[in-house]
Design a protein around this motif. Structure first.
Motif, PDB file in Angstrom:
ATOM      1  N   GLY A  26      -5.467  -0.109  -7.705  1.00  0.00           N
ATOM      2  CA  GLY A  26      -4.041  -0.402  -7.595  1.00  0.00           C
ATOM      3  C   GLY A  26      -3.451  -0.955  -8.874  1.00  0.00           C
ATOM      4  N   GLY A  27      -2.392  -1.725  -8.713  1.00  0.00           N
ATOM      5  CA  GLY A  27      -1.698  -2.274  -9.875  1.00  0.00           C
ATOM      6  C   GLY A  27      -0.376  -2.875  -9.472  1.00  0.00           C
ATOM      7  N   ILE A  42      -3.991  -0.845  -3.754  1.00  0.00           N
ATOM      8  CA  ILE A  42      -3.294  -2.068  -3.323  1.00  0.00           C
ATOM      9  C   ILE A  42      -2.503  -2.608  -4.505  1.00  0.00           C
ATOM     10  N   ARG A  43      -1.240  -2.958  -4.257  1.00  0.00           N
ATOM     11  CA  ARG A  43      -0.359  -3.279  -5.363  1.00  0.00           C
ATOM     12  C   ARG A  43       0.423  -4.569  -5.115  1.00  0.00           C
ATOM     13  N   ALA A  44       0.930  -5.107  -6.183  1.00  0.00           N
ATOM     14  CA  ALA A  44       1.958  -6.141  -6.114  1.00  0.00           C
ATOM     15  C   ALA A  44       3.270  -5.467  -6.499  1.00  0.00           C
ATOM     16  N   THR A  45       4.263  -5.579  -5.645  1.00  0.00           N
ATOM     17  CA  THR A  45       5.555  -4.945  -5.922  1.00  0.00           C
ATOM     18  C   THR A  45       6.576  -6.022  -6.253  1.00  0.00           C
ATOM     19  N   VAL A  46       7.170  -5.891  -7.427  1.00  0.00           N
ATOM     20  CA  VAL A  46       8.179  -6.836  -7.900  1.00  0.00           C
ATOM     21  C   VAL A  46       9.545  -6.188  -7.730  1.00  0.00           C
ATOM     22  N   ARG A  95      -5.318  -9.411  -9.516  1.00  0.00           N
ATOM     23  CA  ARG A  95      -6.191  -8.474 -10.238  1.00  0.00           C
ATOM     24  C   ARG A  95      -7.402  -8.021  -9.428  1.00  0.00           C
ATOM     25  N   ILE A  96      -7.982  -8.915  -8.635  1.00  0.00           N
ATOM     26  CA  ILE A  96      -9.173  -8.560  -7.876  1.00  0.00           C
ATOM     27  C   ILE A  96      -8.895  -7.407  -6.913  1.00  0.00           C
ATOM     28  N   PHE A  97      -7.687  -7.400  -6.334  1.00  0.00           N
ATOM     29  CA  PHE A  97      -7.323  -6.324  -5.406  1.00  0.00           C
ATOM     30  C   PHE A  97      -7.024  -5.027  -6.151  1.00  0.00           C
ATOM     31  N   PHE A  98      -6.421  -5.154  -7.327  1.00  0.00           N
ATOM     32  CA  PHE A  98      -6.168  -3.963  -8.141  1.00  0.00           C
ATOM     33  C   PHE A  98      -7.483  -3.302  -8.526  1.00  0.00           C
ATOM     34  N   ILE A 157       0.815  -1.220   0.000  1.00  0.00           N
ATOM     35  CA  ILE A 157       0.000   0.000   0.000  1.00  0.00           C
ATOM     36  C   ILE A 157       0.847   1.268   0.000  1.00  0.00           C
ATOM     37  N   ASN A 158       2.175   1.120  -0.079  1.00  0.00           N
ATOM     38  CA  ASN A 158       3.049   2.295  -0.063  1.00  0.00           C
ATOM     39  C   ASN A 158       3.925   2.404  -1.302  1.00  0.00           C
TER      40      ASN A 158
END
Length: 302
Positions: free
Chosen positions: A127-128, A20-24, A119-122, A14-15
């Motif tokens: 988010g993304g 809401i994101r996925a961070t790679v 994807r559901i959270f994005f 979240i930062n």
């Protein structure tokens, strides 16, 4: 198929951009910031990490190592780096994860499948996906390929960058990026070099260029007492950011914290904080007020 070297994927972040994101997290960074809280990100190679406190002395890693590189000593498991091939068998068999491998090769398809599962959270949060590091621009071909695939799927794309890369490379990445998180650390170039190992001319130039093409940008300022929290540096930073083309940039102030010492120890390195210190609430409030005086919105975190 393009492939890249990553060391982590953080879900429900979240930062690292909106929603809401996925961070790679990609491995490799051209800077060597003395306060870096992800030391496993600096090397562009796979690394072995070991935590003595987790080790139960079962000797599984010693037995499984095909090169006889692992030895049990009074200081725990010691790896002979001249023999170790970083095959990862020791990490695979370790029952307590005292031994871990930092870095794994993934293809574009593999990482897109991981992102797709979120994807559901994005969709619910706006988010993304965010690509961080290290410096993701060091693996630009892989990065662009993944960004393009995410674009086809309508996934919001953020790149978290130091900005230290050839301008042409950055502009190619920008074609496939919806938002940038852009680090600005110290305005004086010699001082910047002292703390990060390089000057900041290319970084500031690239930030101007991105602004001129209308890129969406948040400025990230890691704030460290005795490094870059003095009024002169903050005012110079605010003046520079206020003068950038396009919409006013929001500043995310990231307070330094000394919680990464354990990671350095796992890598067999020693973290020396030296004069670096965590900013207090009053320090943070002063910085926020200084940016506000230049017509800029600054917030703690993000």
């Amino acid at each position: 198929m393009q492939s890249g070297l990553i060391f982590d994927v953080k879900r429900y972040a979240i930062n690292d951009g909106p929603g809401i994101r996925a961070t790679v997290f990609l491995k490799g960074c051209p800077l060597q910031c003395k306060w870096c809280h992800n030391p496993e990100s600096l090397s562009a190679n796979v690394q072995k990490m070991y935590s003595k406190s987790k080790c139960i002395g079962c000797l599984s890693c010693v037995d499984v190592c095909p090169e006889d590189a692992c030895t049990m000593t009074v200081d725990g498991i010691v790896t002979d780096t001249s023999l170790c091939t970083l095959c990862g068998k020791c990490a695979e068999i370790c029952p307590t994860k005292a031994t871990e491998m930092s870095g794994r090769i993934v293809t574009v398809d593999e990482i897109v499948k991981i992102i797709d599962k979120e994807r559901i959270f994005f969709d619910q949060s706006g988010g993304g996906v965010t690509f961080s590091g290290g410096e993701p621009l060091m693996q630009s071909e892989f990065l662009i390929a993944v960004l393009a695939e995410c674009g086809v799927r309508g996934i919001h794309r953020t790149v978290d960058t130091t900005g230290f890369a050839p301008t042409k490379r950055l502009l190619e990445v920008a074609k496939h990026t919806d938002h940038f998180l852009y680090d600005v650390k110290v305005m004086d170039s010699e001082r910047h070099k002292r703390w990060t190992s390089i000057g900041n001319e290319k970084i500031l130039h690239n930030l101007r260029v991105l602004s001129e093409i209308g890129a969406s940008i948040n400025i990230r300022l890691p704030l460290i007492n005795n490094v870059n929290d003095d009024l002169e540096n903050i005012e110079q930073t605010a003046l520079f950011v206020a003068g950038l083309a396009g919409r006013k940039k929001r500043i995310n102030i990231l307070p330094y914290h000394n919680i990464a010492a354990g990671k350095y120890q796992k890598l067999g390195e020693v973290f020396d904080a030296g004069i670096m210190a965590e900013p207090g609430d009053d320090d943070l409030a002063k910085v926020v007020r200084t940016f506000a005086g230049f017509g800029l919105e600054a917030m703690i975190g993000g």
